[in-house]
Scaffold this motif. Structure first.
Motif, PDB file in Angstrom:
ATOM      1  N   ARG A   1       0.836  -1.212   0.000  1.00 35.52           N
ATOM      2  CA  ARG A   1       0.000   0.000   0.000  1.00 35.52           C
ATOM      3  C   ARG A   1       0.865   1.254   0.000  1.00 35.52           C
ATOM      4  NH1 ARG A   1      -2.710  -3.425   3.786  1.00 35.52           N
ATOM      5  NH2 ARG A   1      -4.643  -4.245   2.880  1.00 35.52           N
ATOM      6  N   ILE A   2       1.976   1.209   0.737  1.00 35.78           N
ATOM      7  CA  ILE A   2       2.896   2.355   0.724  1.00 35.78           C
ATOM      8  C   ILE A   2       3.490   2.525  -0.673  1.00 35.78           C
ATOM      9  CG2 ILE A   2       5.044   3.285   1.666  1.00 35.78           C
ATOM     10  CD1 ILE A   2       4.427   1.763   4.253  1.00 35.78           C
ATOM     11  N   TRP A   3       3.891   1.401  -1.289  1.00 36.27           N
ATOM     12  CA  TRP A   3       4.449   1.451  -2.648  1.00 36.27           C
ATOM     13  C   TRP A   3       3.440   2.061  -3.620  1.00 36.27           C
ATOM     14  CZ3 TRP A   3       2.810  -0.550  -7.279  1.00 36.27           C
ATOM     15  CH2 TRP A   3       3.729  -0.563  -8.327  1.00 36.27           C
ATOM     16  N   LEU A   4       2.193   1.644  -3.517  1.00 35.57           N
ATOM     17  CA  LEU A   4       1.166   2.150  -4.426  1.00 35.57           C
ATOM     18  C   LEU A   4       0.926   3.643  -4.210  1.00 35.57           C
ATOM     19  CD1 LEU A   4      -0.720   1.087  -6.633  1.00 35.57           C
ATOM     20  CD2 LEU A   4      -2.470   0.784  -4.881  1.00 35.57           C
ATOM     21  N   SER A   5       0.982   4.092  -2.946  1.00 36.57           N
ATOM     22  CA  SER A   5       0.811   5.517  -2.660  1.00 36.57           C
ATOM     23  C   SER A   5       1.950   6.337  -3.254  1.00 36.57           C
ATOM     24  CB  SER A   5       0.736   5.743  -1.140  1.00 36.57           C
ATOM     25  OG  SER A   5      -0.355   5.053  -0.579  1.00 36.57           O
ATOM     26  N   VAL A   6       3.174   5.828  -3.143  1.00 38.05           N
ATOM     27  CA  VAL A   6       4.326   6.534  -3.707  1.00 38.05           C
ATOM     28  C   VAL A   6       4.205   6.628  -5.225  1.00 38.05           C
ATOM     29  CG1 VAL A   6       6.834   6.440  -4.059  1.00 38.05           C
ATOM     30  CG2 VAL A   6       5.867   5.931  -1.810  1.00 38.05           C
ATOM     31  N   VAL A   7       3.806   5.505  -5.858  1.00 38.03           N
ATOM     32  CA  VAL A   7       3.669   5.501  -7.322  1.00 38.03           C
ATOM     33  C   VAL A   7       2.573   6.468  -7.762  1.00 38.03           C
ATOM     34  CG1 VAL A   7       2.971   4.110  -9.303  1.00 38.03           C
ATOM     35  CG2 VAL A   7       4.582   3.180  -7.646  1.00 38.03           C
ATOM     36  N   PHE A   8       1.448   6.432  -7.073  1.00 40.63           N
ATOM     37  CA  PHE A   8       0.306   7.253  -7.490  1.00 40.63           C
ATOM     38  C   PHE A   8       0.540   8.740  -7.227  1.00 40.63           C
ATOM     39  CE2 PHE A   8      -3.938   9.120  -6.529  1.00 40.63           C
ATOM     40  CZ  PHE A   8      -4.438   9.071  -7.805  1.00 40.63           C
ATOM     41  N   ILE A   9       1.014   9.074  -6.032  1.00 39.77           N
ATOM     42  CA  ILE A   9       1.127  10.486  -5.649  1.00 39.77           C
ATOM     43  C   ILE A   9       2.405  11.120  -6.184  1.00 39.77           C
ATOM     44  CG2 ILE A   9       1.284  12.084  -3.700  1.00 39.77           C
ATOM     45  CD1 ILE A   9      -0.380  10.103  -2.077  1.00 39.77           C
ATOM     46  N   PHE A  10       3.543  10.441  -5.961  1.00 38.42           N
ATOM     47  CA  PHE A  10       4.831  11.069  -6.244  1.00 38.42           C
ATOM     48  C   PHE A  10       5.382  10.752  -7.634  1.00 38.42           C
ATOM     49  CE2 PHE A  10       4.724  10.694  -1.588  1.00 38.42           C
ATOM     50  CZ  PHE A  10       4.888  12.019  -1.254  1.00 38.42           C
ATOM     51  N   ARG A  11       4.762   9.812  -8.340  1.00 37.21           N
ATOM     52  CA  ARG A  11       5.254   9.514  -9.678  1.00 37.21           C
ATOM     53  C   ARG A  11       4.191   9.809 -10.740  1.00 37.21           C
ATOM     54  NH1 ARG A  11       8.430   3.816  -9.487  1.00 37.21           N
ATOM     55  NH2 ARG A  11       9.059   4.526 -11.554  1.00 37.21           N
ATOM     56  N   LEU A  12       3.038   9.200 -10.604  1.00 36.46           N
ATOM     57  CA  LEU A  12       2.012   9.380 -11.633  1.00 36.46           C
ATOM     58  C   LEU A  12       1.464  10.798 -11.653  1.00 36.46           C
ATOM     59  CD1 LEU A  12       0.333   8.061 -13.852  1.00 36.46           C
ATOM     60  CD2 LEU A  12      -1.334   7.420 -12.116  1.00 36.46           C
ATOM     61  N   LEU A  13       1.094  11.332 -10.475  1.00 35.91           N
ATOM     62  CA  LEU A  13       0.530  12.683 -10.446  1.00 35.91           C
ATOM     63  C   LEU A  13       1.558  13.735 -10.844  1.00 35.91           C
ATOM     64  CD1 LEU A  13      -1.840  12.781  -7.326  1.00 35.91           C
ATOM     65  CD2 LEU A  13      -2.420  12.610  -9.747  1.00 35.91           C
ATOM     66  N   VAL A  14       2.804  13.572 -10.382  1.00 36.44           N
ATOM     67  CA  VAL A  14       3.859  14.520 -10.783  1.00 36.44           C
ATOM     68  C   VAL A  14       4.078  14.451 -12.287  1.00 36.44           C
ATOM     69  CG1 VAL A  14       6.332  14.998 -10.616  1.00 36.44           C
ATOM     70  CG2 VAL A  14       5.004  14.555  -8.551  1.00 36.44           C
ATOM     71  N   TYR A  15       4.035  13.239 -12.829  1.00 39.66           N
ATOM     72  CA  TYR A  15       4.200  13.072 -14.269  1.00 39.66           C
ATOM     73  C   TYR A  15       3.079  13.764 -15.042  1.00 39.66           C
ATOM     74  CZ  TYR A  15       4.126  10.741 -18.816  1.00 39.66           C
ATOM     75  OH  TYR A  15       4.083  10.485 -20.154  1.00 39.66           O
ATOM     76  N   VAL A  16       1.826  13.530 -14.627  1.00 43.20           N
ATOM     77  CA  VAL A  16       0.678  14.066 -15.363  1.00 43.20           C
ATOM     78  C   VAL A  16       0.562  15.579 -15.192  1.00 43.20           C
ATOM     79  CG1 VAL A  16      -1.848  14.037 -15.520  1.00 43.20           C
ATOM     80  CG2 VAL A  16      -0.588  11.887 -15.278  1.00 43.20           C
ATOM     81  N   VAL A  17       0.735  16.052 -13.961  1.00 45.55           N
ATOM     82  CA  VAL A  17       0.474  17.465 -13.665  1.00 45.55           C
ATOM     83  C   VAL A  17       1.620  18.373 -14.079  1.00 45.55           C
ATOM     84  CG1 VAL A  17       0.028  19.115 -11.810  1.00 45.55           C
ATOM     85  CG2 VAL A  17      -1.093  16.877 -11.778  1.00 45.55           C
ATOM     86  N   ALA A  18       2.874  17.940 -13.844  1.00 49.67           N
ATOM     87  CA  ALA A  18       3.995  18.864 -14.023  1.00 49.67           C
ATOM     88  C   ALA A  18       5.007  18.433 -15.079  1.00 49.67           C
ATOM     89  CB  ALA A  18       4.708  19.053 -12.675  1.00 49.67           C
ATOM     90  N   ALA A  19       5.442  17.181 -15.036  1.00 48.94           N
ATOM     91  CA  ALA A  19       6.576  16.770 -15.877  1.00 48.94           C
ATOM     92  C   ALA A  19       6.282  16.919 -17.364  1.00 48.94           C
ATOM     93  CB  ALA A  19       6.960  15.328 -15.557  1.00 48.94           C
ATOM     94  N   GLU A  20       5.070  16.582 -17.789  1.00 46.94           N
ATOM     95  CA  GLU A  20       4.732  16.704 -19.213  1.00 46.94           C
ATOM     96  C   GLU A  20       4.866  18.135 -19.698  1.00 46.94           C
ATOM     97  OE1 GLU A  20       1.767  13.344 -20.844  1.00 46.94           O
ATOM     98  OE2 GLU A  20       0.843  14.700 -19.401  1.00 46.94           O
ATOM     99  N   ARG A  21       4.484  19.086 -18.853  1.00 49.26           N
ATOM    100  CA  ARG A  21       4.575  20.488 -19.256  1.00 49.26           C
ATOM    101  C   ARG A  21       6.029  20.963 -19.296  1.00 49.26           C
ATOM    102  NH1 ARG A  21      -0.419  23.199 -15.749  1.00 49.26           N
ATOM    103  NH2 ARG A  21      -2.073  21.872 -16.615  1.00 49.26           N
ATOM    104  N   VAL A  22       6.843  20.467 -18.381  1.00 51.14           N
ATOM    105  CA  VAL A  22       8.249  20.885 -18.346  1.00 51.14           C
ATOM    106  C   VAL A  22       8.963  20.459 -19.620  1.00 51.14           C
ATOM    107  CG1 VAL A  22      10.453  20.571 -17.156  1.00 51.14           C
ATOM    108  CG2 VAL A  22       8.352  20.885 -15.834  1.00 51.14           C
TER     109      VAL A  22
END
Length: 212
Positions: A22-43
């Motif tokens: 569950r911790i792994w899934l939270s890290v992937v969802f919050i710190f990897r997927l959301l960062v990728y979708v919200v910020a990294a694509e625009r950068v």
């Protein structure tokens, strides 16, 4: 992205995961997927458009960009996230297979017949191996992609200026990358979160083996 469907999928994965999962899934969802979708694509949206070389020779800029950036960070991260989350779906599919098998068995023998699986989601037998192999696969995927990033972009950093002398450039030209500092910060963040996920997967695998 349909967040309702994705939330349901995460709930299904969480249902059969350990605390470390569950911790792994939270890290992937919050710190990897959301960062990728919200910020990294625009950068990285302007990586080719704002790659500037001090020459007007036709084709020089495209050739130099392709040489120094053979594949975009964004596309590599997208492939990495897809591959690293697929094993969790295999666990859900294995549980669904067990449930369907139990329903067919009870439909043929009646409600009083002996049950094949007391709890289809309990990590025993084949499901235990599926879960363990999924953890090893997830850790291996992250390790492989960290190596790929290191090979393509030494020390995971982008230089401010690259020197290119490939044909059809008339001579050695200086090419400038758009927002290299910001991109380096995001790259370092994604590398650190990938390392955290590798550690969590290995800890969970050790926990499963020790508990058995």
């Amino acid at each position: 992205m349909n967040w309702g469907v994705f939330e349901g999928l995460l709930s299904g994965v969480n249902k059969y995961s350990t605390a470390f999962g569950r911790i792994w899934l939270s890290v992937v969802f919050i710190f990897r997927l959301l960062v990728y979708v919200v910020a990294a694509e625009r950068v990285w949206s302007d990586d080719h458009k704002d790659f500037d070389c001090n020459t007007r020779q036709p084709g020089c800029r495209n050739v130099c960009f392709d040489h120094f950036f053979p594949i975009s960070h964004i596309r590599l991260w997208a492939l990495q996230l897809i591959l690293v989350t697929c094993p969790s779906l295999l666990v859900i599919m294995h549980v669904a297979y067990r449930e369907a098998k139990e329903q067919r068995y009870r439909a043929g023998g009646g409600d009083n017949c002996h049950r094949i699986y007391t709890d289809p989601g309990k990590k025993r037998g084949g499901l235990w191996w599926t879960y363990l192999l999924s953890l090893i696969f997830k850790a291996a995927v992250d390790v492989v992609f960290l190596y790929i990033f290191y090979r393509f972009y030494r020390n995971y950093t982008l230089p401010r200026v690259v020197k290119c002398e490939l044909h059809p450039c008339p001579n050695m030209v200086d090419c400038f990358i758009s927002r290299p500092t910001e991109k380096n910060i995001f790259t370092l963040f994604m590398v650190v979160t990938a390392c955290i996920c590798i550690v969590l997967s290995l800890i969970e695998a050790a926990y499963l083996i020790g508990k058995r």
